[in-house]
Motif scaffolding. Structure first.
Motif: not given
Ligand code: 3SK
Length: 511
Positions: A11-18
């Motif tokens: 989840a952190h990865d997907l949010l950080e990408r944005n």
């Protein structure tokens, strides 16, 4: 395997990408028109994670999600994962008995349920020994999703999870038996986004996507959450059943560039009396999965909308599509070629790998294979055989490396000692102008020899006789394949994903 660090939270990865797209719309609710930006998504997911911590939910505990597709779905799913809590996504179309089984099987400590689905949990919640809290999506007050988000602190804290650690579960319904809790790891979401979303679909930041398959399905989860989030695109969510009118409504109003459907829906869209014109839509690519796409439907869709349908096959066990047609290289009637990053083999009944044209079971090796079925050692061992995951689907591969579906392993019939794919006979019946859809099973004749029997749904206002349809098949396929009996029925039994449940027809026929 892609380069995913050992310490990793999906989840952190997907949010950080944005993180740099705070003002961009991530999700649109097609029912209300409400939007959720990437900034709001990150804020709400973190607040929900903190509220769960404050309510005593610890990493590795599980929560059941029985929610309609609205922007609260990604908030809850990602918020749980940020806290290291494992969301278990349930098919919202199931029965109270199924939900009760899932709550018990997963030992879920909390339930997230949409207001409209709450009655299905009456009594069930009281009997679920592990359940400590119920949070209502679309509701208000401290025990609603909105209430949790409002109560949680805005601190950006991420559980110290690992790439190879259980991240979420999906229940796989299969054709028989109780649902199987399929355990996926943190690394799997972006693996599928990179291997299929980016490399096959070419998904980009400026795409708007719409999936008829809901988020609780592996197909829908990748389509409408992981893939768009992996590149900062926008996803339109439809909470209700995707009727042809509603799907065309979304395609016309929100102008998606990517549409993910299933064969039955494409057939219904093509037959819809108020279909929009090509000029009214902005589609760049469409996909189909769930069952093999009849070639005729693919061709007619491309003709009508100037856009290819990439037919592919995935599974809950592999999380998303591992075999697919590619833009510009579509061969309708086939499922295309392996998605790079996945290795495929076709294995015959004798355990040996099949050559071109030989039919056998499709097996897959790839980085997104589930860890196991929870609580089900026997089925885990039967399905996940070391590097290889058994699909239970029969396939052939031609000399060009294109794969063609031959039916489920357990749906195949042997007629006169020769395999007959029910799908091939169904597809042939489907080319008759009066036929909407068909299902074929094997039924024993008076000599106890198995022969094909077809169940046919006719198009509204159309007629055809048994003899006419039999002749139609005889004209196109090998003579032994024609259905010896035809039953005209109003509808076919199907799973929530649109797969024909031939086992139900077999049971009714005593076959
Ligand atoms: O049904 C399929 O082909 C499929 C595709 C993607 C993910 C999951 C599934 C079951």
């Amino acid at each position: 395997r892609l380069d995913i660090p050992r310490d990793y939270n999906a989840a952190h990865d997907l949010l950080e990408r944005n993180a740099s797209r705070a003002a961009k719309v991530a999700f649109i609710d097609a029912a209300s028109g409400a939007t959720l930006t990437y900034g709001q998504l990150a804020d709400q997911a973190h607040r929900l994670a903190n509220a769960l911590r404050a309510r005593g939910l610890r990493p590795e505990s599980r929560v059941l999600l029985a929610m309609l597709d609205t922007p609260e779905w990604p908030v809850v799913f990602l918020g749980c994962i940020l806290a290291g809590v494992v969301p278990v996504a349930a098919n919202t179309l199931l029965t109270p008995q199924d939900f009760e089984f899932m709550l018990r099987d997963s030992r879920a400590q909390a339930l997230f349920v949409s207001q409209a689905l709450r009655p299905a949990f009456d009594g069930v919640v009281e009997r679920a020994a592990s359940l400590q809290a119920v949070f209502v999506a679309g509701g208000e007050g401290p025990d609603s999703v909105a209430g949790l988000v409002a109560a949680g602190s805005g601190e950006r804290r991420v559980a110290d999870t690992g790439a190879d650690e259980p991240c979420f579960w999906l229940y796989s319904s299969g054709s028989t038996g109780t649902p199987k809790g399929t355990v996926h790891l943190h690394a799997h979401l972006v693996q599928t986004a990179e291997l299929y979303g980016r490399a096959v679909l070419g998904i980009r930041e400026d795409d708007v996507v719409f999936s008829a398959a809901k988020l609780f399905f592996a197909y829908g989860l990748g389509n409408a959450l992981t893939f768009p989030m992996s590149v900062g695109a926008t996803a339109v969510l439809l909470p209700s059943r995707p009727t042809p009118a509603d799907v065309f409504g979304v395609l016309a109003r929100y102008q998606p560039t990517i549409f993910y459907g299933v064969p039955t829906l494409y057939a219904a869209l093509l037959a819809h009396p108020a279909a929009p014109s090509k000029a009214q839509l902005r589609l760049r690519v469409c996909t189909s999965a769930g069952e093999a796409l009849p070639a005729d439907i693919g061709r007619r869709w491309t003709q009508a909308y100037g856009c290819e349908i990439l037919d592919g096959i995935g599974s809950t066990e592999m999380l998303h599509i591992f075999l697919s047609n590619r833009p510009g290289r579509v061969r309708y009637g086939t499922t295309g070629q392996p998605v790079p990053g996945y290795e495929l083999r076709i294995v015959g009944d004798d355990g040996r790998e099949c050559g071109p044209g030989e039919i056998g079971e499709l097996q897959i090796s790839g980085p997104s294979a589930a860890l196991m079925y929870w609580n089900n050692r026997a089925k885990t061992k039967a399905t996940f055989a070391g590097e290889w995951t058994r699909s239970g689907d029969k396939y052939t591969r031609d000399a060009d490396g294109y794969y063609t579906y031959g039916g489920r392993s357990d749906d195949m019939l042997k007629v006169g000692g020769i395999y007959v794919s029910p799908f091939e006979v169904e597809a042939c019946l489907g080319t008759h102008p009066a036929v909407l859809e068909a299902a074929v099973i094997g039924v024993a004749d008076s000599d106890q020899l198995v022969k094909p029997k077809a169940y046919v749904v006719l198009k509204p206002g159309q007629s055809a006789s048994e003899e006419q349809l039999q002749q139609h098949v005889k004209n196109q396929l090998a003579p032994y394949k024609y259905p010896r009996w035809i039953a005209f029925v109003p509808e076919l039994p199907k799973t929530a994903t649109g797969k024909i449940q031939r086992f139900k027809l077999r049971a009714a026929a005593g076959a």
